[in-house]
Design an enzyme around this catalytic site. Structure first.
Site, PDB file in Angstrom:
ATOM      1  CG  ASP A 137      -3.117   2.762   2.506  1.00  0.00           C
ATOM      2  OD1 ASP A 137      -3.930   3.453   1.663  1.00  0.00           O
ATOM      3  OD2 ASP A 137      -2.701   3.349   3.777  1.00  0.00           O
ATOM      4  CG  ASP A 148       6.448   3.471   0.938  1.00  0.00           C
ATOM      5  OD1 ASP A 148       5.035   3.812   1.384  1.00  0.00           O
ATOM      6  OD2 ASP A 148       7.126   4.612   0.427  1.00  0.00           O
ATOM      7  CG  ASP A 154       1.077   5.936   7.062  1.00  0.00           C
ATOM      8  OD1 ASP A 154       0.789   4.697   7.235  1.00  0.00           O
ATOM      9  OD2 ASP A 154       0.081   6.645   6.442  1.00  0.00           O
TER      10      ASP A 154
END
Lengths: 512, 498
Positions: free
Chosen positions: B360, B308, B288
């Site tokens: 994360d 990601d 994000d």
């Protein structure tokens, strides 16, 4: 434009053919001159061309499975380099052979190594050399079997672990406890060890008597009749020894449960199974190995042996015979007595899946077993991958043909064509995965007529087995058949101890 | 004339079967177990038709006008049947009750049609001929409908529009009947007007059919859905309620724009501000770009690599105007390098060394994700951290999953990190935890970038203080071969979520 007749024909074809996806595959290791065909040429005493070349060499190892490779490993690490290893097949490794495609490497038979306990120095040493065991005594997390490890499809759903837990009554649980208790006692006795030879001295008359009855008979005497426990024990003996609990020697059946310390984590496993170990051994020992070298005669000389293969005859002082022991009477001249232990037929298949079947409940595990299936379930070759996402996968499916006589089962094994076996395999998997046919794109099958010794009653304490396992003269036996238990550790022990015997005697010959 | 009459029979029979099929299909889509759904729907429907046929005996007068009224009712009810059912599924809990009531109602009305029509036609044809013809066309209509439904209607039109289309056909038959039987109607104009009204309503429904399914989808989320993408990896849904944007991955809340600054400031600054002269940074997960936004507040950073798994995720957060506003276009910054890869194998291949690493990942709720929280992963990570660098790991809630939190701390320790666990309150998540790992001794930073909304140089130190209800509990480290964390996590959240 299709004519009316063509249209009609297509419509009819549409009615007969099922709309499944196209599935490719074949039998592996069955090219001419390989596998079954080669073995049967030996059995039938086919004629072989006379060799053109004569090579003098102190030692020859016959057979490149784990036993033969372990003998070579031991020679090499003791600084002895004057030997060759002759392997019939194009690929060394025996039951630890493996394959690879675009999706993953995969095993063709043996696929794991239990974490050895402290009493197995040889396996420890090999693991240290391969980087599996660190100096601080910890095992390499990368190759310990990742979570989740095992699951069982029972009563229409998956449960964790392969010991049945769903639907157990109090009586079942009590029988599990009784069995555990008996096993703990056998474990303490020290009679059941790996390698098995190490525990034989601790065997009392009562232990020896266990080799006189089947596991099924022992269970009846112990009052163990819980269907779940019976299934679990039968599954275990089929899985490790290709033999049903009803047929296996109780001694061998109990060895499966009592020989290992229960607290160890594990096992160690790799995408290509024990092929991972073989690859590393070959990287080091490859220069001694001649593949595609079929030994068709081992002839005794006044001093030493003549080993005939292809265009070469080796004149050797010592032969380490690590090929299947039942071949010995066809190869060795003069022939030894017939080997008394029968062998179990197996089938393994590698299924390449373009996508995963739908799954509910417990996640896909390393080992996935279906309760009351004739097969042994499947192992996921991609399980040890580190990806969080894996679109395609390879499953290795195992089936020990353990019903009835081994010879009959071998006929069934070799009698069914690829389509017939493909149907058997997919139908079996459909019990747990109704959509499996839409996922599989390739299905290769390995038919192993003589996969491993069948330890039926009497095998363990058979005089011929004991005599053959004792090293003497200048030809020593090294196959894991000698233990009647097909385990990596047994093969390694047999190979190393045969090589060790040769080294001791060769040096005494040399000094003389 | 005769052909036209029997064509009506054909059409109403087709309509009747279509509604039955629609109810069956929807029930199996939404409730599963298609055998059960189809059997009970067909059974109830035929039973209801029986009731309809029986009820027809009580209709004595004004047959034609009754027939037209019934046609219009069938058209409306049947035409909107799938719409009603979709909406009921999304908004109410009484789907089954509504489903069977609707099936009964339509069945009764359809059951009335043929007996009435036969009675209307009995003056024109002999009994033998009438029965033979009506039943022939009735069954033919059923055949036509049953072929049309799976081959053309469901794939091309979808369930909502197919139903409305057949509603229109019912209304069409009604309208047509006002002409065919005008002799029997005292005031055909009124009937025609009613027909026209029904046709208009149905046509209007046809025009907004697309919105109906969208509405049903968004009803599953409480707020307006402004973006919904299904990628090979996950379902990405962004919702909006007033000024609050919420991102869900596979229905798990990732952030709320109202308080995400708390989460991301706390994730990045305690670690990054403490690494003097940090130049190279790595973000694992976090597609994000919100963590990257915080990292770009350090002008000394020369490069940020973001890894990601999902290309669609990083693409949306580098292009969608609303999302660019949220992450301040962080992913378009020249210092940022985006890699779409699976983190563990990527890290095995990569040979970079980083001054600061943000880990994360989604919470470890399955074994695949659990791999990214193991000693094996953290050991590998340690080789990629500079001597005076730091890593921070989002570590779930020390409040709701206390053992899981301390398990992550223990796992990092086992992998050779010195650990400094801390936590902060993020309203939309609750009390949230992080673990900072370093290779050397470490002190919280004394200065932070300007312009932060939550953290100050004064309050950073307090994050590392754990009240008794969050204090350490013993936990086994998480290893590849024994994923204790996934078990802890599953156990702890199961106790909370009902």
């Amino acid at each position: 434009m299709p004519t009316r007749r063509e249209f009609g024909a297509t419509a009819l074809a549409g009615l007969t053919a099922k709309a499944d996806r196209k599935l490719e595959g074949a039998f592996v290791f069955e090219a001419p001159g390989q596998g079954v065909e080669a073995g049967h040429r030996l059995r039938d005493h086919a004629r072989f061309a006379a060799p053109a070349r004569r090579v003098r060499i102190p030692a020859v190892i016959v057979g490149g499975g784990v036993a033969g490779l372990s003998a070579a490993w031991h020679f090499d690490r003791r600084g002895f380099r004057d030997f060759v290893l002759l392997e019939l097949e194009q690929q060394a490794g025996g039951n630890a052979r493996s394959g690879e495609n675009a999706v993953s490497a995969y095993p063709w038979a043996a696929h794991y190594l239990p974490v050895p306990d402290k009493r197995q120095p040889l396996v420890h040493e090999l693991c240290r050399e391969l980087g599996l065991l660190h100096d601080d005594g910890t095992w390499d997390e990368r190759w310990l079997c990742h979570s989740p490890q095992e699951r069982l499809f029972i009563h229409g759903r998956w449960q964790e672990g392969i010991e049945p837990l769903v639907g157990l009554t109090k009586a079942d649980a009590a029988q599990y406890a009784h069995f555990e208790e008996r096993i703990a006692g056998f474990r303490l006795s020290g009679a059941f060890r790996i390698p098995m030879e190490a525990g034989l001295a601790q065997n009392t008359a009562a232990h020896r008597a266990l080799d006189g009855v089947t596991m099924g008979e022992w269970m009846r005497r112990e009052g163990l009749y819980s269907p779940y426990l019976k299934w679990f024990i039968d599954y275990s003996t089929r899985d490790d020894y290709g033999t049903r609990a009803a047929d296996i020697s109780a001694w061998a059946g109990l060895h499966y449960f009592a020989a290992r310390a229960p607290e160890e984590k594990g096992p160690l496993t790799w995408p290509e199974g024990n092929g991972w170990i073989v690859k590393r051994l070959l990287a080091k020992l490859g220069r001694y190995v001649r593949t595609g070298a079929m030994v068709h005669r081992i002839q005794r000389q006044r001093r030493g042996w003549l080993v005939f293969t292809g265009d070469t005859v080796y004149e050797a002082d010592f032969v380490v015979y690590a090929a299947p022991t039942h071949f010995a009477s066809w190869l060795i001249d003069p022939p030894p007595p017939r080997w008394p232990i029968d062998s179990a037929p197996w089938l393994t298949a590698n299924l390449t899946l373009d996508r995963w079947p739908a799954n509910h409940g417990v996640e896909f595990c390393w080992d996935n077993v279906i309760y009351n299936s004739p097969s042994l379930g499947y192992v996921i070759a991609t399980h040890q991958n580190l990806n969080t996402r894996q679109d395609k996968t390879v499953w290795t499916y195992y089936w020990a043909l353990a019903d009835g006589r081994a010879a009959d089962q071998r006929r069934i094994l070799l009698g069914g064509d690829w389509n017939w076996w493909k149907e058997k395999i997919l139908t079996d998997l459909e019990r747990a995965h109704p959509d499996i046919r839409r996922c599989v794109s390739r299905l290769d099958i390995f038919r192993i007529g003589h996969a491993m010794p069948r330890p039926v009653p009497g095998a363990i304490f058979h005089p011929e087995r004991i005599a053959r396992a004792r090293h003497q003269g200048s030809l020593v036996y090294a196959n894991c058949d000698l233990s009647a238990l097909s385990l990596f550790e047994e093969a390694q022990y047999r190979g190393v101890s045969a090589a060790d015997y040769v080294l001791r005697n060769a040096s005494s010959t040399a000094t003389r | 004339m005769t052909v036209v009459l029997f064509l009506s029979v054909f059409l109403i029979a087709a309509c009747g079967l279509i509604y039955e099929l629609i109810a069956g299909t929807l029930a199996s889509y939404l409730l599963g177990d298609s055998v059960l759904q189809f059997s009970t729907i067909i059974g109830s429907y035929l039973f209801a038709m029986g009731i309809g046929s029986w009820l027809s005996r009580f209709i004595d007068r004004a047959l034609v006008s009754r027939f037209i009224t019934i046609e219009l009712m069938v058209g409306l009810l049947g035409g909107f049947s799938s719409t009603i059912l979709f909406l009921a599924f999304a908004y109410t809990t009484g789907f089954r009750v509504l489903l069977y009531s609707l099936v009964l109602a339509i069945g009764i009305l359809v059951g009335l049609e043929i007996p009435l029509l036969m009675r209307i036609l009995k003056e024109r044809f002999g009994f033998k001929e009438l029965v033979a013809n009506v039943l022939t066309f009735d069954y033919l209509g059923a055949l036509g409908a049953s072929l049309l439904f799976p081959l053309l209607l469901v794939p091309k039109l979808g369930l909502v529009r197919s139903a409305i289309l057949f509603g229109l056909i019912n209304a069409g038959v009604a309208l047509w009947s006002t002409f065919l039987f005008r002799r029997h109607l005292p005031s055909p104009l009124i009937q025609r007007a009613a027909c026209a009204a029904v046709v208009l309503v149905l046509a209007g429904g046809m025009a907004v059919a697309d919105h109906i399914t969208d509405t049903a989808d968004s009803a599953l989320y409480a707020d307006e859905v402004i973006l919904a993408k299904t990628t090979p990896y996950q379902r990405i849904v962004l919702t909006k309620w007033k000024q609050d944007y919420r991102l869900y991955l596979n229905s798990h809340l990732q952030f709320s724009s109202r308080d995400e600054y708390r989460y991301h400031e706390t994730l990045v600054h305690p670690g990054l501000a403490s690494v003097a002269g940090a130049r190279r940074a790595l973000v694992l997960g976090g597609g994000d770009g919100l963590a990257v936004r915080e990292m770009l507040k350090y002008p000394g950073l020369e490069s940020i690599t973001l890894v990601d798994l999902d290309p669609e995720m990083t693409r949306q957060f580098s292009t969608h105007p609303l999302l660019l506003e949220l992450n301040a276009a962080a992913l378009k910054n020249a210092k940022v390098h985006i890699v779409n890869a699976d983190a563990f194998p990527w890290l095995e291949r990569d040979n970079g060394v980083y001054d600061f690493v943000v880990v994360d990942f989604p919470d470890p709720n399955n074994y695949s994700l659990g791999k990214l929280y193991t000693t094996a992963f953290y050991r590998l990570l340690r080789h990629h951290v500079a001597e005076n660098g730091a890593v921070v790991v989002q570590s779930t809630s020390p409040m709701f999953a206390r053992k899981s939190f301390w398990c992550i701390n223990e796992t990092l320790k086992q992998a050779g990190f010195k650990t400094f666990p801390y936590h902060a309150y993020v309203p939309s998540f609750g009390e949230w935890g992080y673990v900072l790992g370093t290779r050397r001794d470490w002190q919280p930073p004394t200065a932070l970038p300007t312009g932060l909304r939550f953290l100050t140089a004064g309050n950073v130190r307090s994050l590392f203080d754990f009240p008794p209800d969050l204090a350490p509990v013993p936990a086994e480290p998480n290893r590849l071969n024994d994923q204790t964390l996934v078990r802890y996590y599953d156990q702890e959240w199961r106790e909370i979520v009902r």
